[in-house]
Enzyme design. Structure first.
Site, PDB file in Angstrom:
ATOM      1  CB  THR A 126      -1.058   0.028   1.222  1.00 14.95           C
ATOM      2  OG1 THR A 126      -1.766  -1.330   1.121  1.00 14.95           O
ATOM      3  CG2 THR A 126      -1.775   1.175   1.200  1.00 14.95           C
ATOM      4  CD  GLU A 127       3.591   2.976  -3.630  1.00 13.63           C
ATOM      5  OE1 GLU A 127       3.300   4.146  -4.256  1.00 13.63           O
ATOM      6  OE2 GLU A 127       4.416   2.339  -4.102  1.00 13.63           O
ATOM      7  CG  ASN A 129      -1.489   9.163  -4.581  1.00 12.39           C
ATOM      8  OD1 ASN A 129      -2.611   9.550  -3.856  1.00 12.39           O
ATOM      9  ND2 ASN A 129      -0.535   9.863  -4.824  1.00 12.39           N
ATOM     10  CD  GLU A 363      -3.900  -9.814   4.422  1.00  9.63           C
ATOM     11  OE1 GLU A 363      -4.584 -10.594   3.666  1.00  9.63           O
ATOM     12  OE2 GLU A 363      -3.197  -9.694   5.325  1.00  9.63           O
ATOM     13  CB  THR A 365     -12.313  -2.079   1.410  1.00 12.42           C
ATOM     14  OG1 THR A 365     -12.709  -2.168   0.118  1.00 12.42           O
ATOM     15  CG2 THR A 365     -11.185  -1.133   1.452  1.00 12.42           C
TER      16      THR A 365
HETATM   17  N1  CAA Z   1      -4.455 -14.351  -8.603  1.00 14.04           N
HETATM   18  C1  CAA Z   1      -3.385 -14.213  -9.301  1.00 14.04           C
HETATM   19  N2  CAA Z   1      -3.830 -13.351 -10.376  1.00 14.04           N
HETATM   20  C2  CAA Z   1      -4.554 -12.468 -10.188  1.00 14.04           C
HETATM   21  C3  CAA Z   1      -5.575 -12.576  -9.170  1.00 14.04           C
HETATM   22  C4  CAA Z   1      -5.454 -13.700  -8.309  1.00 14.04           C
HETATM   23  N3  CAA Z   1      -6.193 -13.463  -7.151  1.00 14.04           N
HETATM   24  N4  CAA Z   1      -6.387 -11.410  -9.416  1.00 14.04           N
HETATM   25  C5  CAA Z   1      -6.177 -10.630 -10.343  1.00 14.04           C
HETATM   26  N5  CAA Z   1      -5.127 -11.607 -11.095  1.00 14.04           N
HETATM   27  C6  CAA Z   1      -4.534 -11.014 -12.446  1.00 14.04           C
HETATM   28  C7  CAA Z   1      -5.305 -11.013 -13.353  1.00 14.04           C
HETATM   29  O1  CAA Z   1      -5.534 -12.405 -14.178  1.00 14.04           O
HETATM   30  C8  CAA Z   1      -4.613 -10.015 -14.453  1.00 14.04           C
HETATM   31  O2  CAA Z   1      -3.965 -10.815 -15.117  1.00 14.04           O
HETATM   32  P1  CAA Z   1      -3.575 -10.572 -16.934  1.00 14.04           P
HETATM   33  O3  CAA Z   1      -2.976  -9.045 -17.044  1.00 14.04           O
HETATM   34  O4  CAA Z   1      -2.653 -11.528 -17.247  1.00 14.04           O
HETATM   35  O5  CAA Z   1      -4.945 -10.352 -17.218  1.00 14.04           O
HETATM   36  C9  CAA Z   1      -4.196  -8.990 -13.558  1.00 14.04           C
HETATM   37  O6  CAA Z   1      -3.718  -9.898 -12.124  1.00 14.04           O
HETATM   38  C10 CAA Z   1      -4.725  -7.720 -13.237  1.00 14.04           C
HETATM   39  O7  CAA Z   1      -5.957  -8.138 -12.868  1.00 14.04           O
HETATM   40  P2  CAA Z   1      -7.239  -7.067 -12.615  1.00 14.04           P
HETATM   41  O8  CAA Z   1      -7.354  -6.508 -14.082  1.00 14.04           O
HETATM   42  O9  CAA Z   1      -8.430  -7.683 -12.122  1.00 14.04           O
HETATM   43  O10 CAA Z   1      -6.405  -5.899 -11.844  1.00 14.04           O
HETATM   44  P3  CAA Z   1      -7.148  -4.616 -11.122  1.00 14.04           P
HETATM   45  O11 CAA Z   1      -5.958  -3.575 -11.187  1.00 14.04           O
HETATM   46  O12 CAA Z   1      -8.493  -4.251 -11.842  1.00 14.04           O
HETATM   47  O13 CAA Z   1      -7.267  -4.960  -9.697  1.00 14.04           O
HETATM   48  C11 CAA Z   1      -8.497  -5.467  -7.498  1.00 14.04           C
HETATM   49  C12 CAA Z   1      -8.178  -5.758  -8.953  1.00 14.04           C
HETATM   50  C13 CAA Z   1      -9.197  -6.788  -7.024  1.00 14.04           C
HETATM   51  C14 CAA Z   1      -9.176  -4.299  -7.355  1.00 14.04           C
HETATM   52  C15 CAA Z   1      -6.970  -5.598  -6.885  1.00 14.04           C
HETATM   53  O14 CAA Z   1      -6.357  -4.268  -7.012  1.00 14.04           O
HETATM   54  C16 CAA Z   1      -7.168  -5.505  -5.500  1.00 14.04           C
HETATM   55  O15 CAA Z   1      -7.210  -6.680  -4.800  1.00 14.04           O
HETATM   56  N6  CAA Z   1      -7.125  -4.316  -4.705  1.00 14.04           N
HETATM   57  C17 CAA Z   1      -7.269  -4.337  -2.985  1.00 14.04           C
HETATM   58  C18 CAA Z   1      -5.632  -4.303  -2.636  1.00 14.04           C
HETATM   59  C19 CAA Z   1      -5.644  -4.825  -1.220  1.00 14.04           C
HETATM   60  O16 CAA Z   1      -6.054  -5.866  -0.863  1.00 14.04           O
HETATM   61  N7  CAA Z   1      -4.808  -4.422  -0.528  1.00 14.04           N
HETATM   62  C20 CAA Z   1      -4.132  -5.083   0.745  1.00 14.04           C
HETATM   63  C21 CAA Z   1      -3.039  -4.168   1.328  1.00 14.04           C
HETATM   64  S1  CAA Z   1      -2.102  -5.383   2.238  1.00 14.04           S
HETATM   65  C22 CAA Z   1      -2.964  -5.213   3.671  1.00 14.04           C
HETATM   66  O17 CAA Z   1      -3.756  -4.754   4.043  1.00 14.04           O
HETATM   67  C23 CAA Z   1      -2.001  -6.340   4.873  1.00 14.04           C
HETATM   68  C24 CAA Z   1      -1.969  -5.702   6.178  1.00 14.04           C
HETATM   69  O18 CAA Z   1      -0.935  -5.096   6.466  1.00 14.04           O
HETATM   70  C25 CAA Z   1      -2.912  -6.141   7.090  1.00 14.04           C
END
Ligand code: CAA
Length: 380
Positions: A126-127, A129, A363, A365
């Site tokens: 996370t950053e 932006n 992880e 929202t």
């Molecule tokens: N496994 C493997 N590959 C995956 C995947 C998965 N579960 N989900 C997507 N991909 C792949 C896709 O197949 C795609 O591949 P191709 O380029 O080959 O087609 C690529 O990744 C991009 O996928 P999307 O177009 O779906 O990606 P997106 O930019 O639209 O993002 C999203 C999708 C679900 C919104 C994602 O950005 C996301 O999960 N966002 C939330 C981020 C997050 O959970 N952050 C948590 C921070 S860590 C934290 O909180 C830990 C802590 O300290 C407690």
């Protein structure tokens, strides 16, 4: 019995529950009050093999299945949610990436230390932006000779000041979008790396959440995890498992709140009878218990699917969303049942409520979980 656990899984629950209730729960209020990293909990969990429950024995782990790990996170979170998230992040997104994507050399170097609790692992994605839009990261890496030169900032890093190794996501070329994202293992003593400000949060005060600063940080090129450009998919695949862990954390918090509310309702007398004899309270307790049961079934199902090698991304998001919404609802109702006492620090339910809120946020929202679920539903 109702959750059809194996004898080994039940034994793991009994062992963790004993530790959690006897040693971890009694310290939880003090940790919340003093905002300190629960180092003694981590040490004790390390001694008992709990910092590497699902890690193979050849790398110093306990060699158990994923569901045993999930039960561990649930029981630890029931006692202290801060310790629960430290364990969950350390294992799901701090150690698994090295196990799944690391070279043999990387595995030998890091995993035994992580699995024994000598090292705590962190995950730096996370950053400012790039939160939900995780592919939009701006921390850059440039290969110069034998080192990646890393520049940028990460925020909201769990165990930020106390970890030894950071699974860090950088971009080699922002124009490539997610295809430029790359994963590096960054040691705490890396020149040019420092820990920035610590966040003041509503809850989870023992989980010290910080900014990370990379100022021409020099990361040896052998610390590349997986291949260049593979980082986004590594992050997403790790978060699938991580989300089951956060579901388990929510489940543990909800169970703890329910236990206190039920006991209090039986003891508290108003209008000449225990408040548990009033249907208003009974209905609340019935709804709380039913939600917890549903959440546990969803969380264990997702873990079992992962153990069976089945696709489980949708089920992980369902479990995370439902169990953490349950944590928020159940803790809020527990405060309501305890009334004025529930709002005071004398009882633990206000802490449970503050701790529960973040589980709906990190992880991914619970709105992002719905995106993941809907995308897969519509592709099936
Ligand atoms: N496994 C493997 N590959 C995956 C995947 C998965 N579960 N989900 C997507 N991909 C792949 C896709 O197949 C795609 O591949 P191709 O380029 O080959 O087609 C690529 O990744 C991009 O996928 P999307 O177009 O779906 O990606 P997106 O930019 O639209 O993002 C999203 C999708 C679900 C919104 C994602 O950005 C996301 O999960 N966002 C939330 C981020 C997050 O959970 N952050 C948590 C921070 S860590 C934290 O909180 C830990 C802590 O300290 C407690």
């Amino acid at each position: 019995m109702p959750y059809m656990l194996t004898e080994e899984q039940q034994m793991m629950r009994d062992m963790v529950k004993k530790l959690a209730q006897n040693e971890i729960a009694p310290r939880a209020a003090e940790i919340d009050r003093t905002h300190r990293f629960p180092i003694e909990n981590i040490k004790k969990m390390g001694e008992l093999g709990l910092m590497g429950v699902p890690i193979p024995e050849e790398y110093g782990g306990a060699g158990c299945d994923f569901l045993s790990y999930i039960i561990t996170v649930e029981e630890i979170s029931r006692a202290c949610a801060s310790t629960g998230v430290i364990l969950a992040v350390h294992t799901s997104v701090g150690t698994f990436p090295i196990l799944y994507f690391g070279t043999e050399e990387q595995k030998q170097k890091y995993i035994p230390k992580l699995a024994s609790g000598k090292y705590v692992g962190a995950f730096a994605l996370t950053e400012s932006n790039a939160g939900s839009d995780a592919a939009n990261i701006s921390t850059t890496a440039r290969l110069v000779g034998d080192h990646y030169i890393v520049n940028g900032n990460k925020i909201f890093t769990t165990s930020g000041s106390d970890a030894s190794v950071y699974v860090t996501f950088v971009t080699l070329d922002k124009r490539l979008g997610h295809n430029g994202v790359t994963c590096l293992l960054i040691d705490k003593n890396t020149p040019g790396f420092s820990v920035g400000k610590t966040e003041e949060k509503m809850g989870l005060h023992g989980d010290v959440t910080t900014e990370l600063i990379f100022d021409n940080a020099m990361v040896p090129k052998e610390n590349l995890l997986g291949r260049e450009g593979e980082g986004f998919k590594i992050a997403m695949s790790l978060l699938d498992g991580g989300r089951i862990g956060i579901g388990a954390q929510g489940l543990g918090i909800a169970q703890a709140a329910f236990d206190v509310a039920k006991q209090y309702a039986k003891e508290r007398v108003q209008f000449g009878q225990s408040i548990a004899s009033f249907q208003a309270i009974q209905f609340m307790l019935a709804d709380m218990a039913t939600r917890i049961d549903c959440a546990r079934l969803l969380v264990y199902r997702a873990a079992r699917m992962r153990d069976m090698g089945l696709p489980y991304s949708k089920e992980a998001s369902m479990a995370k969303m439902y169990a953490t919404d349950t944590a928020m609802e159940v803790t809020t109702n527990a405060v309501q049942i305890l009334g004025g006492y529930g709002y005071c620090r004398e009882y633990p339910v206000e802490r449970y409520m503050r701790d529960a809120k973040i589980t709906q946020i990190y992880e991914g929202t619970n709105q992002i979980q719905r995106i993941v679920i809907a995308k897969q539903l519509l592709n099936e």
